[in-house]
Design a protein around this motif. Structure first.
Motif, mmCIF file in Angstrom:
data_model
loop_
_atom_site.group_PDB
_atom_site.id
_atom_site.type_symbol
_atom_site.label_atom_id
_atom_site.label_comp_id
_atom_site.label_asym_id
_atom_site.label_seq_id
_atom_site.Cartn_x
_atom_site.Cartn_y
_atom_site.Cartn_z
ATOM 1 N N ILE A 17 -0.089 -2.774 -10.528
ATOM 2 C CA ILE A 17 -0.461 -1.649 -9.666
ATOM 3 C C ILE A 17 -0.939 -0.501 -10.550
ATOM 4 O O ILE A 17 -0.263 -0.084 -11.485
ATOM 5 C CB ILE A 17 0.730 -1.197 -8.813
ATOM 6 N N PHE A 18 -2.111 -0.012 -10.238
ATOM 7 C CA PHE A 18 -2.675 1.165 -10.903
ATOM 8 C C PHE A 18 -2.734 2.292 -9.881
ATOM 9 O O PHE A 18 -3.242 2.111 -8.786
ATOM 10 C CB PHE A 18 -4.098 0.887 -11.414
ATOM 11 N N THR A 19 -2.222 3.475 -10.230
ATOM 12 C CA THR A 19 -2.282 4.625 -9.326
ATOM 13 C C THR A 19 -3.404 5.542 -9.782
ATOM 14 O O THR A 19 -3.484 5.907 -10.958
ATOM 15 C CB THR A 19 -0.958 5.392 -9.299
ATOM 16 N N ILE A 20 -4.256 5.903 -8.872
ATOM 17 C CA ILE A 20 -5.362 6.808 -9.163
ATOM 18 C C ILE A 20 -5.037 8.121 -8.472
ATOM 19 O O ILE A 20 -4.780 8.155 -7.263
ATOM 20 C CB ILE A 20 -6.685 6.223 -8.639
ATOM 21 N N PRO A 21 -5.071 9.240 -9.214
ATOM 22 C CA PRO A 21 -4.724 10.524 -8.585
ATOM 23 C C PRO A 21 -5.775 10.900 -7.537
ATOM 24 O O PRO A 21 -6.948 10.593 -7.669
ATOM 25 C CB PRO A 21 -4.696 11.507 -9.736
ATOM 26 N N ASP A 22 -5.300 11.598 -6.517
ATOM 27 C CA ASP A 22 -6.207 12.073 -5.471
ATOM 28 C C ASP A 22 -7.085 13.193 -6.013
ATOM 29 O O ASP A 22 -6.803 13.779 -7.055
ATOM 30 C CB ASP A 22 -5.407 12.604 -4.269
ATOM 31 N N SER A 25 4.512 -4.864 -5.344
ATOM 32 C CA SER A 25 3.489 -5.796 -5.826
ATOM 33 C C SER A 25 3.889 -7.227 -5.521
ATOM 34 O O SER A 25 5.061 -7.563 -5.369
ATOM 35 C CB SER A 25 3.305 -5.633 -7.338
ATOM 36 N N LYS A 60 0.820 -1.207 0.000
ATOM 37 C CA LYS A 60 0.000 0.000 0.000
ATOM 38 C C LYS A 60 0.861 1.268 0.000
ATOM 39 O O LYS A 60 0.629 2.191 -0.779
ATOM 40 C CB LYS A 60 -0.903 -0.003 1.231
ATOM 41 N N GLU A 61 1.851 1.333 0.880
ATOM 42 C CA GLU A 61 2.636 2.549 1.043
ATOM 43 C C GLU A 61 3.713 2.718 -0.044
ATOM 44 O O GLU A 61 3.951 3.832 -0.498
ATOM 45 C CB GLU A 61 3.302 2.561 2.426
ATOM 46 N N TYR A 62 4.382 1.636 -0.396
ATOM 47 C CA TYR A 62 5.530 1.743 -1.289
ATOM 48 C C TYR A 62 5.250 1.184 -2.682
ATOM 49 O O TYR A 62 6.178 1.020 -3.473
ATOM 50 C CB TYR A 62 6.734 1.033 -0.659
ATOM 51 N N PHE A 63 4.007 0.923 -2.957
ATOM 52 C CA PHE A 63 3.582 0.415 -4.262
ATOM 53 C C PHE A 63 4.356 -0.829 -4.681
ATOM 54 O O PHE A 63 4.765 -0.969 -5.823
ATOM 55 C CB PHE A 63 3.692 1.512 -5.342
#
Length: 138
Positions: free
Chosen positions: A120-125, A114, A109-112
């Motif tokens: 891993i997909f990153t969704i912008p805040d 896998s 979760k914290e350091y991406f």
């Protein structure tokens, strides 16, 4: 006539015998004793009032100090409760960190990081979205 009466009073003489002298001495003595008693009562009254004032002021100052100490105690008890809650939370976190699965989940979760076969997909805040939309409108 008035003058005549004055003369009569001036002509009256006090008796000079033992009884009159002892009565006068006794009267002087009792007068002195009354003065002494009044002075003693005055001194005693002043002393008693000074002691009373000191006792009242001491009581008031002690009550004030007691109220301050009580307030300080309440603050310390509140801080103690907060520290105990924090200690419980940290103890729980220590117990979680001893679990290998929790550490793996936290690292992903914290350091991406896998696991094998994961993407891993990153969704912008939402804040980043708002900033980008503001930049595009300018």
């Amino acid at each position: 006539m008035v003058k005549r009466q004055k003369r009569q009073f001036n002509n009256v003489r006090a008796l000079e015998n033992d009884y009159v002298r002892s009565t006068e001495t006794h009267a002087k003595y009792s007068k002195k004793q009354k003065v002494r008693i009044r002075r003693r009562l005055l001194v005693f009254g002043l002393l008693a009032s000074v002691i009373l004032v000191l006792l009242v002021s001491t009581t008031i100052s002690q009550n004030k100090r007691l109220a301050e100490k009580q307030e300080l105690k309440e603050d310390v008890v509140t801080k103690l409760d907060e520290v105990k809650e924090q200690q419980d939370m940290l103890s729980l976190q220590i117990a979680k960190l001893e679990d290998d699965e929790y550490i793996a989940k936290l690292a992903r979760k914290e350091y991406f990081l896998s696991d094998n076969g994961e993407i891993i997909f990153t969704i912008p805040d939402e804040e980043e979205k708002d900033e980008k939309s503001d930049k595009n409108s300018n």
